[in-house]
Design a protein around this motif. Structure first.
Motif, PDB file in Angstrom:
ATOM      1  N   GLY A 109       0.803  -1.216   0.000  1.00  0.00           N
ATOM      2  CA  GLY A 109       0.000   0.000   0.000  1.00  0.00           C
ATOM      3  C   GLY A 109       0.835   1.265   0.000  1.00  0.00           C
ATOM      4  N   SER A 110       0.208   2.356  -0.424  1.00  0.00           N
ATOM      5  CA  SER A 110       0.798   3.687  -0.325  1.00  0.00           C
ATOM      6  C   SER A 110       0.327   4.301   0.984  1.00  0.00           C
ATOM      7  CB  SER A 110       0.368   4.560  -1.509  1.00  0.00           C
ATOM      8  OG  SER A 110       0.793   3.979  -2.729  1.00  0.00           O
ATOM      9  N   VAL A 111       1.226   4.972   1.694  1.00  0.00           N
ATOM     10  CA  VAL A 111       0.937   5.426   3.049  1.00  0.00           C
ATOM     11  C   VAL A 111       0.969   6.947   3.130  1.00  0.00           C
ATOM     12  CG1 VAL A 111       1.531   5.205   5.489  1.00  0.00           C
ATOM     13  CG2 VAL A 111       2.103   3.358   3.903  1.00  0.00           C
ATOM     14  N   VAL A 112      -0.042   7.495   3.806  1.00  0.00           N
ATOM     15  CA  VAL A 112      -0.049   8.911   4.156  1.00  0.00           C
ATOM     16  C   VAL A 112       0.061   8.969   5.675  1.00  0.00           C
ATOM     17  CG1 VAL A 112      -1.275  11.106   4.055  1.00  0.00           C
ATOM     18  CG2 VAL A 112      -1.486   9.466   2.169  1.00  0.00           C
ATOM     19  N   ILE A 113       1.189   9.455   6.167  1.00  0.00           N
ATOM     20  CA  ILE A 113       1.475   9.476   7.599  1.00  0.00           C
ATOM     21  C   ILE A 113       1.023  10.812   8.170  1.00  0.00           C
ATOM     22  CG2 ILE A 113       3.283   9.316   9.353  1.00  0.00           C
ATOM     23  CD1 ILE A 113       5.001   7.900   7.153  1.00  0.00           C
ATOM     24  N   LEU A 114       0.126  10.769   9.144  1.00  0.00           N
ATOM     25  CA  LEU A 114      -0.318  11.987   9.833  1.00  0.00           C
ATOM     26  C   LEU A 114       0.199  11.972  11.265  1.00  0.00           C
ATOM     27  CD1 LEU A 114      -2.204  12.235   7.367  1.00  0.00           C
ATOM     28  CD2 LEU A 114      -4.000  12.971   8.930  1.00  0.00           C
ATOM     29  N   GLY A 115       0.664  13.121  11.713  1.00  0.00           N
ATOM     30  CA  GLY A 115       1.141  13.247  13.079  1.00  0.00           C
ATOM     31  C   GLY A 115       1.579  14.663  13.353  1.00  0.00           C
ATOM     32  N   ARG A 116       1.902  14.931  14.604  1.00  0.00           N
ATOM     33  CA  ARG A 116       2.314  16.284  14.988  1.00  0.00           C
ATOM     34  C   ARG A 116       3.830  16.468  14.969  1.00  0.00           C
ATOM     35  NH1 ARG A 116      -0.984  17.058  20.500  1.00  0.00           N
ATOM     36  NH2 ARG A 116      -0.075  14.985  20.799  1.00  0.00           N
ATOM     37  N   ASN A 117       4.573  15.357  14.964  1.00  0.00           N
ATOM     38  CA  ASN A 117       6.031  15.413  14.973  1.00  0.00           C
ATOM     39  C   ASN A 117       6.535  15.395  13.529  1.00  0.00           C
ATOM     40  OD1 ASN A 117       8.817  14.876  15.152  1.00  0.00           O
ATOM     41  ND2 ASN A 117       8.573  13.730  17.046  1.00  0.00           N
ATOM     42  N   GLN A 118       6.779  16.577  12.989  1.00  0.00           N
ATOM     43  CA  GLN A 118       7.149  16.672  11.578  1.00  0.00           C
ATOM     44  C   GLN A 118       8.476  15.985  11.279  1.00  0.00           C
ATOM     45  OE1 GLN A 118       6.564  20.458   9.823  1.00  0.00           O
ATOM     46  NE2 GLN A 118       7.351  19.847   7.835  1.00  0.00           N
ATOM     47  N   GLU A 119       9.459  16.180  12.143  1.00  0.00           N
ATOM     48  CA  GLU A 119      10.776  15.573  11.897  1.00  0.00           C
ATOM     49  C   GLU A 119      10.671  14.056  11.823  1.00  0.00           C
ATOM     50  OE1 GLU A 119      15.291  15.486  13.849  1.00  0.00           O
ATOM     51  OE2 GLU A 119      13.720  16.727  14.740  1.00  0.00           O
ATOM     52  N   ARG A 137      10.033   5.420   1.318  1.00  0.00           N
ATOM     53  CA  ARG A 137      10.358   5.710  -0.089  1.00  0.00           C
ATOM     54  C   ARG A 137      11.698   5.086  -0.475  1.00  0.00           C
ATOM     55  NH1 ARG A 137       8.073  10.927   1.265  1.00  0.00           N
ATOM     56  NH2 ARG A 137      10.180  11.763   1.634  1.00  0.00           N
ATOM     57  N   ALA A 138      12.669   5.144   0.442  1.00  0.00           N
ATOM     58  CA  ALA A 138      13.977   4.547   0.170  1.00  0.00           C
ATOM     59  C   ALA A 138      13.884   3.036  -0.010  1.00  0.00           C
ATOM     60  CB  ALA A 138      14.951   4.884   1.302  1.00  0.00           C
ATOM     61  N   ALA A 139      12.863   2.444   0.611  1.00  0.00           N
ATOM     62  CA  ALA A 139      12.652   0.997   0.491  1.00  0.00           C
ATOM     63  C   ALA A 139      11.794   0.649  -0.720  1.00  0.00           C
ATOM     64  CB  ALA A 139      12.004   0.459   1.764  1.00  0.00           C
ATOM     65  N   GLY A 140      11.518   1.651  -1.560  1.00  0.00           N
ATOM     66  CA  GLY A 140      10.768   1.405  -2.786  1.00  0.00           C
ATOM     67  C   GLY A 140       9.278   1.625  -2.676  1.00  0.00           C
ATOM     68  N   GLY A 141       8.816   2.171  -1.548  1.00  0.00           N
ATOM     69  CA  GLY A 141       7.389   2.387  -1.368  1.00  0.00           C
ATOM     70  C   GLY A 141       6.945   3.791  -1.711  1.00  0.00           C
TER      71      GLY A 141
END
Length: 274
Positions: free
Chosen positions: A36-46, A56-60
């Protein structure tokens, strides 16, 4: 669809709130590994950006959107970014939540002297932090041609009385109720296009509960030992052990499953203590 493909998340875009947390890390990795393609939501931007880059580096396919689940404008911006990037939303994992120190009733505290503002805050974070993303992302899922799946995160605290964690327990009990109620309403209005279920984790070590359950040397606190004593597997869960249930509920393998609360708890919820 061939049996081996039922559990695939290929060509599915999944939004994960709380994606910068300990359990959230397992969620996003599991979705990635299922295709799957992932959209990560959270308050910790870093942390969020680092996790997206790692996938992405793992090809995702992965992006991060900084968002507070109680901030409607943040969620709308995240929805718009998702649609601009991928053109669709196929699933939502409501992983944001947790406990607050002020909403914990300590053993030596006057039972009738509760911190009501803290209890309300815990309730809002866990219940409305699940409800509001559902309204914003779920609306798009329901009205799209493909439909999809919404997975909430419940807790053992919703199933039986666990001492101290009153605010968290009330909120997670409400998450269970919302899961069942919404699953019926979705089915009556949209047929089988959108399903909603929940996972109820047992006891997993996170940043929030580590000091409550373990000492600095790794041994169990009194509370941690009580949890282990009442868990037939005699250990805490590992975050990766939630992935199987999550992928199942997000994938087409659970196409006829809705309104369920799936316990992943080493037997804690069914053990009588005897």
């Amino acid at each position: 669809m061939p049996y081996t493909n039922l559990f695939s998340l290929q060509e599915k875009v999944i939004i994960v709130t709380g994606g910068t947390g300990v359990l959230g890390e397992a969620f996003i990795r599991g979705i990635h590994e299922a295709g799957g393609s992932v959209v990560i939501l959270g308050r910790n931007q870093e942390e969020g950006e680092a996790r997206a880059e790692e996938l992405r580096a793992a090809g995702g396919q992965a992006i991060f959107a900084k968002a507070d689940v109680l901030n409607e404008a943040d969620l709308i911006a995240a929805r718009d970014l998702t649609l601009q990037t991928y053109g669709r939303i196929d699933g939502l994992v409501n992983g944001a939540g947790g406990n607050l120190a002020g909403a914990v009733i300590q053993p030596d505290q006057n039972l009738f002297d509760m911190d009501l503002p803290a209890l309300r805050q815990a309730f809002e974070l866990n219940l409305f932090g699940t409800l509001q993303p559902t309204l914003i992302f779920g609306k798009w899922i329901a009205e799209s041609e493909r439909g999809g799946s919404i997975v909430n995160i419940s807790s053992m605290a919703a199933q039986s009385a666990i001492t101290r964690v009153l605010g968290y327990s009330m909120a997670k009990g409400s998450v269970d109720n919302f899961t069942r109620w919404m699953s019926v309403e979705l089915a009556q209005r949209y047929g089988d296009k959108v399903r909603m279920n929940a996972i109820a984790p047992g006891f997993f070590i996170t940043h929030q509960n580590r000091d409550l359950l373990t000492n600095q040397d790794g041994s169990y606190t009194t509370r941690g030992a009580a949890v282990i004593r009442n868990t037939p597997y005699q250990r805490f869960g590992k975050p990766d052990e939630l992935i199987g249930a999550l992928v199942w509920l997000l994938s087409d393998a659970s196409a006829f499953v809705s309104g369920e609360i799936v316990s992943v708890d080493g037997g804690f919820s069914v053990f009588s203590g005897v």
